[in-house]
Design an enzyme around this catalytic site. Structure first.
Site, PDB file in Angstrom:
ATOM      1  N   HIS A 116      42.568  39.512  47.811  1.00 26.38           N
ATOM      2  CA  HIS A 116      43.657  39.052  48.533  1.00 26.38           C
ATOM      3  C   HIS A 116      44.824  39.376  48.072  1.00 26.38           C
ATOM      4  O   HIS A 116      45.231  39.491  46.951  1.00 26.38           O
ATOM      5  CB  HIS A 116      43.425  37.467  48.143  1.00 26.38           C
ATOM      6  CG  HIS A 116      42.572  36.570  48.767  1.00 26.38           C
ATOM      7  ND1 HIS A 116      41.871  35.808  48.117  1.00 26.38           N
ATOM      8  CD2 HIS A 116      41.852  36.726  49.804  1.00 26.38           C
ATOM      9  CE1 HIS A 116      40.806  35.047  48.774  1.00 26.38           C
ATOM     10  NE2 HIS A 116      40.979  35.873  49.902  1.00 26.38           N
ATOM     11  N   HIS A 148      40.598  36.887  41.106  1.00 27.99           N
ATOM     12  CA  HIS A 148      41.545  36.044  42.198  1.00 27.99           C
ATOM     13  C   HIS A 148      42.418  35.331  41.404  1.00 27.99           C
ATOM     14  O   HIS A 148      42.568  35.480  39.908  1.00 27.99           O
ATOM     15  CB  HIS A 148      40.587  35.121  43.065  1.00 27.99           C
ATOM     16  CG  HIS A 148      39.968  35.856  43.951  1.00 27.99           C
ATOM     17  ND1 HIS A 148      39.694  35.831  45.478  1.00 27.99           N
ATOM     18  CD2 HIS A 148      38.645  36.669  43.768  1.00 27.99           C
ATOM     19  CE1 HIS A 148      38.855  36.400  45.767  1.00 27.99           C
ATOM     20  NE2 HIS A 148      38.301  36.950  44.990  1.00 27.99           N
ATOM     21  N   GLU A 155      39.132  33.042  38.675  1.00 30.93           N
ATOM     22  CA  GLU A 155      40.465  32.667  38.978  1.00 30.93           C
ATOM     23  C   GLU A 155      41.230  32.606  37.822  1.00 30.93           C
ATOM     24  O   GLU A 155      41.084  31.942  36.890  1.00 30.93           O
ATOM     25  CB  GLU A 155      40.627  31.216  39.725  1.00 30.93           C
ATOM     26  CG  GLU A 155      39.562  31.045  40.735  1.00 30.93           C
ATOM     27  CD  GLU A 155      40.284  31.672  42.010  1.00 30.93           C
ATOM     28  OE1 GLU A 155      41.380  31.957  42.179  1.00 30.93           O
ATOM     29  OE2 GLU A 155      39.249  31.971  43.106  1.00 30.93           O
TER      30      GLU A 155
END
Ligand SMILES: *[C@@H]1O[C@H](CO)[C@@H](O)[C@H](O)[C@H]1NC(C)=O
Ligand SMILES: *[C@@H]1O[C@H](CO)[C@@H](O)[C@H](O)[C@H]1NC(C)=O
Ligand SMILES: *[C@@H]1O[C@H](CO)[C@@H](O)[C@H](O)[C@H]1NC(C)=O
Length: 434
Positions: free
Chosen positions: A81, A188, A279
């Protein structure tokens, strides 16, 4: 203030600085690392983004340009992303740390001796260039230049994914499809947690607690826990502003929220590679002066996670002339993957397993199987999985490569019964992170 602007004019004395590196600087850094450490690095691009930016990978190892029998291949992928910039910078720092610690730090030297490590700092360079610093809750830059979410863009083994496969996804699929990777993680942000497969699921995989389990769930929980426990704070279960709390800093992907077409599920199903999703920050693109502390939080975890590639068992499948046999299915009893894991052209197999007693099963499809009981120690500290070679005294004249179609394999498994899937996705608002 004056001092700061003065500092910016000073040349880089040593090492990599703690700030964001845009495409040109990132490329220059990788080329420079390769130039300074040509014996242990190999820089290659697996393809181009929609806007024509290279998808760079730096491989590190004693044999950086090619696979060596017995040396497992690891990968880290960052910035899938585009607005998630922390992982991208951490991977640059990891590269810097590995090349400068080689021959100085015994653990890193051994790691590089026994592992080939592929690092892709950015899977979505176009998205990164479109992102905005400190826009912690905006989706700007998350997608690629065709406005597609790359972590929804892979074939899915539970539902038909109708998304058009993007150039970045295709490049990564081709890279995964080489079947060379054993373990990986993708980096992420938007939460602080280690999330493991499955991201998607159906009645075959989802249990009564809403967890979509693989048959390797024990291994995945161990892998995610290894990261969380070696991270400075992740294991404490950090709730970001979106308020989700993760016990011990780990979660099953589906249990958190269902994702179609994720990269981690693709790796596990079609790539015979165990992949988890890390994450690493509440804000995906935080201020530059926080990069150093993110590096300090993650450095040990990033290294300890790579070491886990030496769990389990590895070996070769050979004929009686000691020649390797490719495409032999090698699996553990009770852990048959829906797409069978098979030997590569060197006849090698790698299976990640926790210490214990297992029965291995090597099958020449349509011909015969061999079984072997193995007692597996923990190979991690020795930087080598337990080794066991299979030798077939007979073999058919040709073995057909087994292929696994890119379609929802789990929905084809026969359903003698269906259970009501207890979905936890009843939250009115799920903040989309991974
Ligand atoms: C790493 O491998 C080299 C040979 O490539 C060997 O000389 C050295 O002793 C090894 N180092 C460690 C720490 O295993
Ligand atoms: C996943 O795909 C299925 C089938 O195409 C669709 O019904 C569902 O809404 C999708 N779920 C998510 C979370 O995107
Ligand atoms: C070994 O694996 C093959 C292929 O997956 C399977 O058909 C066979 O039943 C297995 N044998 C045992 C004893 O588990």
């Amino acid at each position: 203030m004056g001092i700061f602007s003065l500092l910016l004019l000073l040349p880089l004395v040593s090492g990599l600085d703690f700030r964001y590196h845009h495409t040109k600087e990132l490329e220059a850094f990788l080329k420079d690392v390769h130039k300074k450490h040509p014996d242990i690095t190999h820089l290659y691009s697996i393809g181009k983004s929609v806007q024509g930016r290279d998808l760079w990978v730096l491989a590190l190892g004693r044999s950086p340009t090619q696979h060596k029998t017995g040396i497992p291949e690891f990968k880290y992928v960052g910035n899938m992303h585009g607005n998630v910039a922390v992982g991208r910078e951490l991977l640059l720092h990891l590269i810097d740390f590995l090349v400068t610690s080689d021959q100085h730090d015994p653990v890193i030297t051994k790691l590089i001796n026994h592992t080939r490590i592929h690092i892709m700092p950015s899977m979505n360079p176009d998205g990164f260039e479109a992102s905005i610093l400190l826009h912690c809750f905006s989706m700007t830059g998350r997608y690629n230049a065709n406005k597609k979410d790359l972590n929804r863009n892979f074939p899915d083994s539970f539902t038909t994914n109708n998304e058009i496969i993007q150039p970045e996804t295709k490049a990564v699929m081709n890279w995964i499809d080489t079947g060379m990777f054993v373990l990986s993680a993708n980096l992420h942000g938007g939460a602080v947690v280690a999330s493991y497969p499955f991201d998607n699921g159906n009645y075959v995989t989802i249990n009564g607690k809403g967890i979509s389990k693989t048959l390797d769930d024990d291994v995945f929980v161990h892998l995610a826990s290894t990261y969380a426990n070696n991270h400075r704070t992740m294991h404490k279960g950090i709730a970001c502003d979106n308020g989700v709390y993760f016990k011990d800093g780990i979660t099953n992907g589906y249990h958190w929220y269902k994702v179609n077409g994720s990269m981690q599920d693709y790796n596990y199903i079609w790539g015979q590679c165990f992949d988890i999703t890390l994450e690493l920050s509440c804000c995906p693109y935080p201020s530059e002066d926080s990069i150093q502390s993110f590096w300090d939080d993650n450095k040990i975890a990033l290294i300890e996670y790579i070491k886990q590639i030496h769990l389990g068992v590895k070996g070769r499948v050979l004929n009686k002339k000691k020649e390797p046999i490719a495409n032999v299915i090698v699996e553990v009893q009770g852990r048959r993957h829906i797409c069978p894991y098979k030997t590569n052209k060197n006849g090698e197999y790698y299976l990640l397993l926790l210490p214990g007693v297992y029965i291995l099963n090597a099958t020449l499809p349509g011909f015969m199987s061999l079984q072997q009981e193995v007692v597996l120690p923990n190979g991690v500290e020795k930087f080598s999985a337990y080794e066991y070679d299979f030798i077939f005294s007979q073999e058919p004249t040709s073995t057909k490569p087994i292929s696994c179609p890119l379609k929802p394999l789990y929905s084809n498994s026969d359903s003698k019964f269906t259970i009501t899937v207890l979905s936890i996705n009843f939250l009115i608002f799920v903040y989309v992170v991974r």
